[in-house]
Design an enzyme around this catalytic site. Sequence first.
Site, PDB file in Angstrom:
ATOM      1  N   SER A 115    -112.289   3.480   0.281  1.00 51.11           N
ATOM      2  CA  SER A 115    -112.355   4.014  -1.199  1.00 51.11           C
ATOM      3  C   SER A 115    -113.398   3.003  -2.026  1.00 51.11           C
ATOM      4  CB  SER A 115    -111.088   4.448  -1.729  1.00 51.11           C
ATOM      5  OG  SER A 115    -111.034   4.574  -3.105  1.00 51.11           O
ATOM      6  N   TYR A 118    -102.020   1.958  -3.291  1.00 54.93           N
ATOM      7  CA  TYR A 118    -103.177   2.426  -2.803  1.00 54.93           C
ATOM      8  C   TYR A 118    -104.411   1.616  -2.817  1.00 54.93           C
ATOM      9  CZ  TYR A 118    -107.022   5.462  -2.479  1.00 54.93           C
ATOM     10  OH  TYR A 118    -108.410   6.297  -2.088  1.00 54.93           O
TER      11      TYR A 118
END
Length: 256
Positions: free
Chosen positions: A144, A156
């Site tokens: 990401s 995350y």
Amino acid sequence: MEKQMLKGKVALITGASYGMGQTMAELFAEEGAAVALTARGRETLDSVVEGIREKGGRAIGVTADVCSKEDTRRVFEETVKAFGTLDILINNAGIGEQKMIDETEDDWMLYVMNTNLGGPMRYIKEALKIFLPKNDGVIINISSVNGARPFCGATYTSTKGALNTLTKNVAMRLVDTNIRCNAVAPGATVTPAHLANKKGEQPGGAKMLEYSGHYVYFPGPECDPMDQAYACLYLASKMGRHVKGQVLQVCNGAFL
């Protein structure tokens, strides 16, 4: 008919029942690969597999949790049983979240880490049991933009930074082989997870966006799942044959 770029290859894609994983699976099947797909939900997974088969593609679905060592072994066993080998691994399964560090409990932290980082590590270890003996294979980790610009949840973003590091570490381990490991780092991509994030519906809600929201919403168009699938196709095909240890960011310039 145009030449298929992955004809004769076998690809395993985790988290492939919707969103980017589904699009990757459909594209790879169109390009001639036999695809083994995993997800935790049987109904949605079966639907994707059936859709690929209806278009003449070869596909199987294996219900599995990337946190499970037993499930991981079973996924590889069923893939090899169905297609004879494995050539491409895409570690796409993951959990998005927006919990701030001061709201992050240990159980949640360990769950997200086990999924987003532990899962790829397990799958890479199993894939190398096939790739190393034949000195050939492709590993693609779906990271990401958060791996370098950590605006989402504390756990995350940490796992995506770690996944970028793992990608380079594995590439170093395999530098003298014909096995290559790279990552794709999507920016804002129109998937169910991203749409939920924009609405503040991911775990942790929208509080973190008060601090980082200006990183998320770029005036230009958001990416489509196919943009990420095309990046994976580049890395998986002979076009990317000399690309190793790279994190390819696909974000329409939103996170330069």
